[in-house]
Design an enzyme around this catalytic site. Structure first.
Site, mmCIF file in Angstrom:
data_model
loop_
_atom_site.group_PDB
_atom_site.id
_atom_site.type_symbol
_atom_site.label_atom_id
_atom_site.label_comp_id
_atom_site.label_asym_id
_atom_site.label_seq_id
_atom_site.Cartn_x
_atom_site.Cartn_y
_atom_site.Cartn_z
ATOM 1 N N ALA A 103 0.862 -1.191 0.000
ATOM 2 C CA ALA A 103 0.000 0.000 0.000
ATOM 3 C C ALA A 103 0.893 1.234 0.000
ATOM 4 O O ALA A 103 2.108 1.120 0.130
ATOM 5 C CB ALA A 103 -0.886 0.012 1.243
ATOM 6 N N LYS A 104 0.314 2.375 -0.164
ATOM 7 C CA LYS A 104 1.041 3.638 -0.002
ATOM 8 C C LYS A 104 0.023 4.738 0.209
ATOM 9 O O LYS A 104 -1.102 4.655 -0.289
ATOM 10 C CB LYS A 104 1.873 3.952 -1.246
ATOM 11 C CG LYS A 104 2.915 5.029 -1.021
ATOM 12 C CD LYS A 104 4.063 4.479 -0.218
ATOM 13 C CE LYS A 104 5.318 5.276 -0.333
ATOM 14 N NZ LYS A 104 6.455 4.488 0.162
#
Ligand code: NAD
Length: 414
Positions: A103-104
């Site tokens: 994720a980011k």
């Protein structure tokens, strides 16, 4: 400069999929992000005005475990940028064999322009807006560009207010607030272990006989320089956003670090000479170039001009797809980002485990376990590179994509 478009990362993933003969159904699953969330943060500023900042979180893949990835605060943290980095994290956690997905997150803000109070409010608003998609078993943020342990402490505090005491919801917290020993130095230390194995197994030399040029003297570049220097490496030049310094005989990194801590600049440092900063800095002749600052700096034009013998990618996505093509044609070996800067996510995993156990490991245990993770991963990548006769980047993606594809298949699609 931000990371390349998601297509840049996906071109490496596609190459690995071809080698692994992965069919189109699974390709679509792993090439696209699971979920993208954008939230408007309305933050009351010190002036009394209310300002609006856009925040994004992209959850790319969680077949191997909870989503994991940093929150960056940067004016150019666009959805595309965040998506590309979320994608990268899926492969990074897989290649490092930690039980997480990718994720980011990002907030489009210049954190240096905010007071500490405004930054805290912004962070609390971020958690309020995203708390339903975050969680110790769901999605675990970490520090990134423009964020630090102080910001992570606010994330922990705000999330715990809404959902109950949850230190494992975020990593990179201060040591006295459920953080881990060795987290702040982890990525830089990991670069040392990665360099040691790469130089030994692929270039038949060692850190002591190698000269390094490092772009970036922050959390990653600064620590990488210190550890490589301690191991006997010759750091001949370093650059940051304000300038650069050069010494052919090797910079005295502890002295330089002390000079910087006292508010000095690289250009003013007495133990080095002036050198061209900006993009030309990357073209200095050296054994190993370590980009440890920005994404996208090694494009095709720059790749033609480089005078290094090898590259260790400490930054995320420093090489574009076209740049990578030129480096392959020129036969310059590249130790790819998804492995070379993976030390941070490995110690993030250690922090999460310690939080779940309510226990703290000492520094020595963290370093020893990190060394083993980095060393094992290098040899797995190197073996695949030899078996398939492909560059290390492709081999790293083959290892990562196989792990994610296996997890997807074994979990099924119902
Ligand atoms: P940081 O903000 O601590 O340091 C960045 C450094 O780059 C600073 O010294 C800054 O002055 C320098 N810089 C900025 N623009 C520059 C320019 N134009 N020329 C030369 N230097 C310039 O950030 P960081 O945490 O060290 O991250 C650096 C890179 O490593 C980023 O790509 C980040 O995504 C990646 N990364 C960081 C971690 C981590 O644990 N911090 C982990 C994995 C990857």
């Amino acid at each position: 400069m931000s990371a390349g478009a998601p297509d840049d990362v996906n071109s490496f993933v596609r190459e690995a999929m071809e080698i692994l003969e992965i069919g189109p159904d699974l390709q679509d699953v792993v090439l696209n992000a699971d979920k993208k969330l954008s939230v408007q943060l309305r933050v009351p500023m010190d002036s009394g005005e209310v300002e609006i900042f856009m925040a994004h979180r992209v959850q790319h893949n969680n077949s191997r475990g909870p989503f994991k990835g940093g929150f960056k605060y940067h004016p150019e943290a666009s959805l595309d940028d965040v998506e590309s980095l979320a994608n990268l994290n899926t492969w990074k956690t897989a290649v490092m064999d930690v039980p997480f997905g990718g994720a980011k997150g990002g907030v489009m803000v210049d954190p240096a322009a905010l007071s500490a109070r405004e930054l805290e409010k912004l962070t609390r608003k971020l958690v309020q807006g995203m708390k339903e998609v975050l969680g110790p078993w769901t999605d675990i943020p970490a520090p990134d560009i423009g964020t630090d342990e102080r910001v992570m402490a606010w994330v922990f505090d705000e999330f715990s207010k809404h959902k109950g005491f949850s230190p494992a919801v975020v990593t990179g917290k201060p040591l006295h607030l459920h953080g881990s020993h060795g987290r702040d130095t982890a990525t830089g230390r990991g670069v040392l272990y990665a360099a040691r194995e790469f130089l030994k197994a692929s270039l038949y030399t060692n850190v002591r006989d190698t000269s390094f040029v490092i772009q970036g003297f922050g959390k990653v570049g600064g620590w990488a320089a210190r550890f490589l220097h301690e191991a006997g490496g010759r750091i001949i030049a370093v650059a940051d956003s304000r300038g650069a310094t050069y010494n052919e005989k090797g910079l005295d990194i502890p002295r330089l670090t002390g000079h910087m801590a006292r508010g000095g600049t690289l250009t003013e440092y007495e133990g080095g000479g002036p050198i061209l900063s900006g993009p030309n800095f990357l073209t200095l002749p050296c054994d190993v170039l370590i980009p440890a600052a920005l994404g996208g700096v090694i494009n095709a034009k720059m790749a033609e001009r480089l005078q290094c013998k090898a590259i260790i990618e400490a930054a995320n996505a420093p090489t574009t797809m076209d740049g990578d093509k030129v480096l392959r044609e020129r036969g310059i070996p590249v130790l790819p980002d998804i492995y070379a800067n993976g030390g941070g996510v490995v110690v993030s995993f250690f922090e999460w485990v310690q939080n779940l156990q309510n226990f703290q490991w000492d520094d020595e245990e963290v370093s020893r376990k990190l060394d083993r993770h980095m060393t094992d991963a290098y040899h797995q990548i190197n073996m695949l590179a030899t078996d398939h006769k492909v560059p290390l980047r492709v081999a790293a993606y083959v290892l990562a994509v196989k792990r994610v594809a296996d997890a997807e298949r074994h979990r099924g699609f119902d």
